[in-house]
Design an enzyme around this catalytic site. Structure first.
Site, PDB file in Angstrom:
ATOM      1  N   GLY A 121       0.763  -1.313   0.016  1.00 16.97           N
ATOM      2  CA  GLY A 121      -0.181   0.101   0.065  1.00 16.97           C
ATOM      3  C   GLY A 121       0.887   1.140  -0.022  1.00 16.97           C
ATOM      4  O   GLY A 121       0.733   2.243   0.860  1.00 16.97           O
ATOM      5  N   SER A 123       1.414   3.321  -2.313  1.00 16.38           N
ATOM      6  CA  SER A 123       1.085   4.486  -3.640  1.00 16.38           C
ATOM      7  C   SER A 123       0.362   5.699  -3.226  1.00 16.38           C
ATOM      8  O   SER A 123       0.517   6.626  -3.519  1.00 16.38           O
ATOM      9  CB  SER A 123       0.159   3.783  -4.745  1.00 16.38           C
ATOM     10  OG  SER A 123      -1.024   3.299  -3.917  1.00 16.38           O
ATOM     11  N   ARG A 124      -0.138   5.605  -1.600  1.00 16.49           N
ATOM     12  CA  ARG A 124      -0.922   6.797  -1.266  1.00 16.49           C
ATOM     13  C   ARG A 124      -0.582   7.130   0.441  1.00 16.49           C
ATOM     14  O   ARG A 124      -0.140   6.118   0.881  1.00 16.49           O
ATOM     15  CB  ARG A 124      -2.268   6.545  -1.561  1.00 16.49           C
ATOM     16  CG  ARG A 124      -2.667   6.796  -3.092  1.00 16.49           C
ATOM     17  CD  ARG A 124      -3.986   6.785  -3.405  1.00 16.49           C
ATOM     18  NE  ARG A 124      -4.896   5.429  -3.358  1.00 16.49           N
ATOM     19  CZ  ARG A 124      -5.810   5.232  -2.550  1.00 16.49           C
ATOM     20  NH1 ARG A 124      -6.213   6.185  -1.682  1.00 16.49           N
ATOM     21  NH2 ARG A 124      -6.300   4.084  -2.277  1.00 16.49           N
ATOM     22  N   TYR A 173     -13.379  -3.659  10.979  1.00 23.02           N
ATOM     23  CA  TYR A 173     -11.977  -3.093  11.055  1.00 23.02           C
ATOM     24  C   TYR A 173     -11.115  -3.346  12.290  1.00 23.02           C
ATOM     25  O   TYR A 173     -10.217  -3.683  12.374  1.00 23.02           O
ATOM     26  CB  TYR A 173     -12.211  -1.504  10.733  1.00 23.02           C
ATOM     27  CG  TYR A 173     -10.832  -0.765  10.653  1.00 23.02           C
ATOM     28  CD1 TYR A 173     -10.265  -0.764   9.297  1.00 23.02           C
ATOM     29  CD2 TYR A 173     -10.595   0.224  11.608  1.00 23.02           C
ATOM     30  CE1 TYR A 173      -8.845  -0.119   9.375  1.00 23.02           C
ATOM     31  CE2 TYR A 173      -9.348   0.929  11.405  1.00 23.02           C
ATOM     32  CZ  TYR A 173      -8.683   0.756  10.356  1.00 23.02           C
ATOM     33  OH  TYR A 173      -7.388   1.545  10.011  1.00 23.02           O
ATOM     34  N   ILE A 179      -5.171  10.269  10.865  1.00 20.75           N
ATOM     35  CA  ILE A 179      -4.273  10.651  10.098  1.00 20.75           C
ATOM     36  C   ILE A 179      -4.668  11.144   8.895  1.00 20.75           C
ATOM     37  O   ILE A 179      -5.764  10.536   8.473  1.00 20.75           O
ATOM     38  CB  ILE A 179      -3.209   9.523   9.709  1.00 20.75           C
ATOM     39  CG1 ILE A 179      -2.690   8.784  11.141  1.00 20.75           C
ATOM     40  CG2 ILE A 179      -2.062  10.208   8.780  1.00 20.75           C
ATOM     41  CD1 ILE A 179      -2.001   9.665  12.055  1.00 20.75           C
TER      42      ILE A 179
HETATM   43  P1  NAP Z   1      -5.109   4.871   1.910  1.00 21.95           P
HETATM   44  O1  NAP Z   1      -4.552   6.372   1.643  1.00 21.95           O
HETATM   45  O2  NAP Z   1      -6.429   4.548   1.768  1.00 21.95           O
HETATM   46  O3  NAP Z   1      -4.345   4.046   1.058  1.00 21.95           O
HETATM   47  C1  NAP Z   1      -4.320   2.815   0.935  1.00 21.95           C
HETATM   48  C2  NAP Z   1      -3.195   1.871   0.327  1.00 21.95           C
HETATM   49  O4  NAP Z   1      -3.390   0.548   0.373  1.00 21.95           O
HETATM   50  C3  NAP Z   1      -3.170   2.280  -1.277  1.00 21.95           C
HETATM   51  O5  NAP Z   1      -1.940   2.607  -1.741  1.00 21.95           O
HETATM   52  C4  NAP Z   1      -3.814   1.175  -2.004  1.00 21.95           C
HETATM   53  O6  NAP Z   1      -3.465   0.945  -3.254  1.00 21.95           O
HETATM   54  C5  NAP Z   1      -3.618  -0.071  -0.924  1.00 21.95           C
HETATM   55  N1  NAP Z   1      -4.393  -1.437  -0.980  1.00 21.95           N
HETATM   56  C6  NAP Z   1      -5.629  -1.208  -0.623  1.00 21.95           C
HETATM   57  N2  NAP Z   1      -6.151  -2.265  -0.897  1.00 21.95           N
HETATM   58  C7  NAP Z   1      -5.273  -3.061  -1.533  1.00 21.95           C
HETATM   59  C8  NAP Z   1      -4.810  -4.542  -2.053  1.00 21.95           C
HETATM   60  N3  NAP Z   1      -6.111  -5.386  -1.815  1.00 21.95           N
HETATM   61  N4  NAP Z   1      -3.920  -5.090  -2.512  1.00 21.95           N
HETATM   62  C9  NAP Z   1      -2.743  -4.011  -2.651  1.00 21.95           C
HETATM   63  N5  NAP Z   1      -2.787  -2.731  -2.072  1.00 21.95           N
HETATM   64  C10 NAP Z   1      -4.030  -2.372  -1.598  1.00 21.95           C
HETATM   65  O7  NAP Z   1      -4.919   4.415   3.515  1.00 21.95           O
HETATM   66  P2  NAP Z   1      -4.047   5.017   4.799  1.00 21.95           P
HETATM   67  O8  NAP Z   1      -4.957   6.083   5.544  1.00 21.95           O
HETATM   68  O9  NAP Z   1      -2.668   5.619   4.176  1.00 21.95           O
HETATM   69  O10 NAP Z   1      -3.892   3.935   5.626  1.00 21.95           O
HETATM   70  C11 NAP Z   1      -3.010   2.755   5.464  1.00 21.95           C
HETATM   71  C12 NAP Z   1      -2.859   1.965   6.682  1.00 21.95           C
HETATM   72  O11 NAP Z   1      -2.981   2.637   8.082  1.00 21.95           O
HETATM   73  C13 NAP Z   1      -4.041   1.127   6.642  1.00 21.95           C
HETATM   74  O12 NAP Z   1      -3.610  -0.258   7.079  1.00 21.95           O
HETATM   75  C14 NAP Z   1      -5.009   1.645   7.469  1.00 21.95           C
HETATM   76  O13 NAP Z   1      -5.910   0.822   8.215  1.00 21.95           O
HETATM   77  C15 NAP Z   1      -4.157   2.158   8.669  1.00 21.95           C
HETATM   78  N6  NAP Z   1      -4.513   3.413   9.374  1.00 21.95           N
HETATM   79  C16 NAP Z   1      -4.890   4.397   8.672  1.00 21.95           C
HETATM   80  C17 NAP Z   1      -5.367   5.545   9.581  1.00 21.95           C
HETATM   81  C18 NAP Z   1      -5.761   6.913   8.968  1.00 21.95           C
HETATM   82  O14 NAP Z   1      -6.226   7.787  10.016  1.00 21.95           O
HETATM   83  N7  NAP Z   1      -5.542   7.035   7.858  1.00 21.95           N
HETATM   84  C19 NAP Z   1      -5.529   5.280  11.093  1.00 21.95           C
HETATM   85  C20 NAP Z   1      -5.225   3.998  11.691  1.00 21.95           C
HETATM   86  C21 NAP Z   1      -4.641   3.115  10.836  1.00 21.95           C
HETATM   87  P3  NAP Z   1      -4.185   1.987  -4.372  1.00 21.95           P
HETATM   88  O15 NAP Z   1      -3.505   3.076  -4.428  1.00 21.95           O
HETATM   89  O16 NAP Z   1      -3.622   1.154  -5.756  1.00 21.95           O
HETATM   90  O17 NAP Z   1      -5.426   1.913  -4.224  1.00 21.95           O
END
Ligand code: NAP
Length: 250
Positions: free
Chosen positions: A12, A14-15, A155, A188
């Site tokens: 993950g 890419s973003r 989740y 985040i």
């Molecule tokens: P995000 O911006 O939605 O990015 C998700 C990333 O995961 C993207 O790179 C996406 O690829 C990739 N992905 C999703 N499903 C996939 C699959 N089946 N196979 C391969 N890649 C996949 O998420 P984020 O907020 O950065 O979160 C990252 C991690 O932190 C997650 O585990 C999330 O649960 C955890 N987290 C986030 C927060 C928060 O506040 N944001 C808080 C607690 C925990 P594409 O770009 O190709 O879609």
């Protein structure tokens, strides 16, 4: 640069948080490969960003839910870059809904993307890491693993699973020079939280003692710390990075 000579794989990447982790590890000297699912344009932008800073970076399209894909990616990486030192299991999704309305596919999608993927990549990578007698694994959890948000049963179950899994394999791998830890972010600012943040922005900040939402870089710094060779005496832990959100009292 403390990660010079190291090879890292980030799922993950890419973003959002994953992108910040890729860029931070690369800035520290690691060669970094990352997995993305469907956003090719975002993935190529990350590769260009790292390369323009003089780093080495590869984007790999795959679905982290596939065990075969995980095995193939680790084999290819070990062949091409000769090692796999750091694994960051970061890919994740949300499919929120109250239990009464939660369809089986929302349950399965979240458990397989957030939890089964961690098993897939840890199992594949530890074969390589055991032969090197060195590894740093960092699994992305969430404060949702230890708190209670209505609508996030799937989740929370996935992230609670990640933390239990992390502790168990940490004990299995400690003698092989491999540490396994989790990072638990609070709120985040990423695509994942955009809707929540725009609906409840000011109220949300009031609940956070440091009075701001987290940035992806805040999480990347914690990951970098655990990825260092010098962090060899830290294993099986969950590092919460939430600006004090879960301390209560506010
Ligand atoms: P995000 O911006 O939605 O990015 C998700 C990333 O995961 C993207 O790179 C996406 O690829 C990739 N992905 C999703 N499903 C996939 C699959 N089946 N196979 C391969 N890649 C996949 O998420 P984020 O907020 O950065 O979160 C990252 C991690 O932190 C997650 O585990 C999330 O649960 C955890 N987290 C986030 C927060 C928060 O506040 N944001 C808080 C607690 C925990 P594409 O770009 O190709 O879609």
């Amino acid at each position: 640069m403390s990660l010079e000579g190291r090879v890292a794989l980030v799922t993950g990447g890419s973003r959002g948080i994953g992108r910040a982790i890729v860029e931070t590890l690369a800035a520290d000297g690691a060669r970094v490969a990352f997995v993305y699912h469907s956003n090719e344009a975002a993935a190529q932008e990350v590769v260009q960003q790292v390369e323009s800073g003089g780093g080495e970076c590869r984007a790999i399209q795959a679905d982290v839910r596939s065990h075969d894909a995980a095995v193939g990616i680790i084999e290819e990486l070990a062949e091409q870059w000769e090692r796999v030192d750091i694994l960051v299991n970061n890919a994740g999704i949300i499919r929120d809904g109250l239990l009464a309305l939660m369809e089986p596919d929302a349950w399965d999608a979240v458990i397989s993307t957030n939890l089964t993927s961690v098993y897939n990549f840890c199992q594949a990578a530890t074969r390589q890491m055991m032969s090197q007698r060195y590894g740093r694994i960092i699994n992305m959890s969430s404060v949702a693993a230890s708190t209670a948000n209505p609508g996030q049963a799937n989740y929370a179950a996935s992230k609670g699973g990640v933390e239990g899994f992390t502790r168990c394999i940490a004990t299995e791998l400690a003698r092989r020079g491999i540490t396994v830890n989790a990072v638990a972010p609070g709120f985040i600012e990423t695509d994942m939280t955009e809707a929540v943040v725009s609906a409840a922005g000011a109220d949300l900040r009031k609940r956070i003692p440091v009075r701001r939402l987290g940035k992806p870089e805040d999480i990347a710094h914690a990951v970098r710390f655990l990825a260092q060779e010098e962090s060899s005496y830290i294993t099986g832990q969950v590092l919460t990075v939430d600006g004090g959100l879960t301390l209560g009292g506010f």
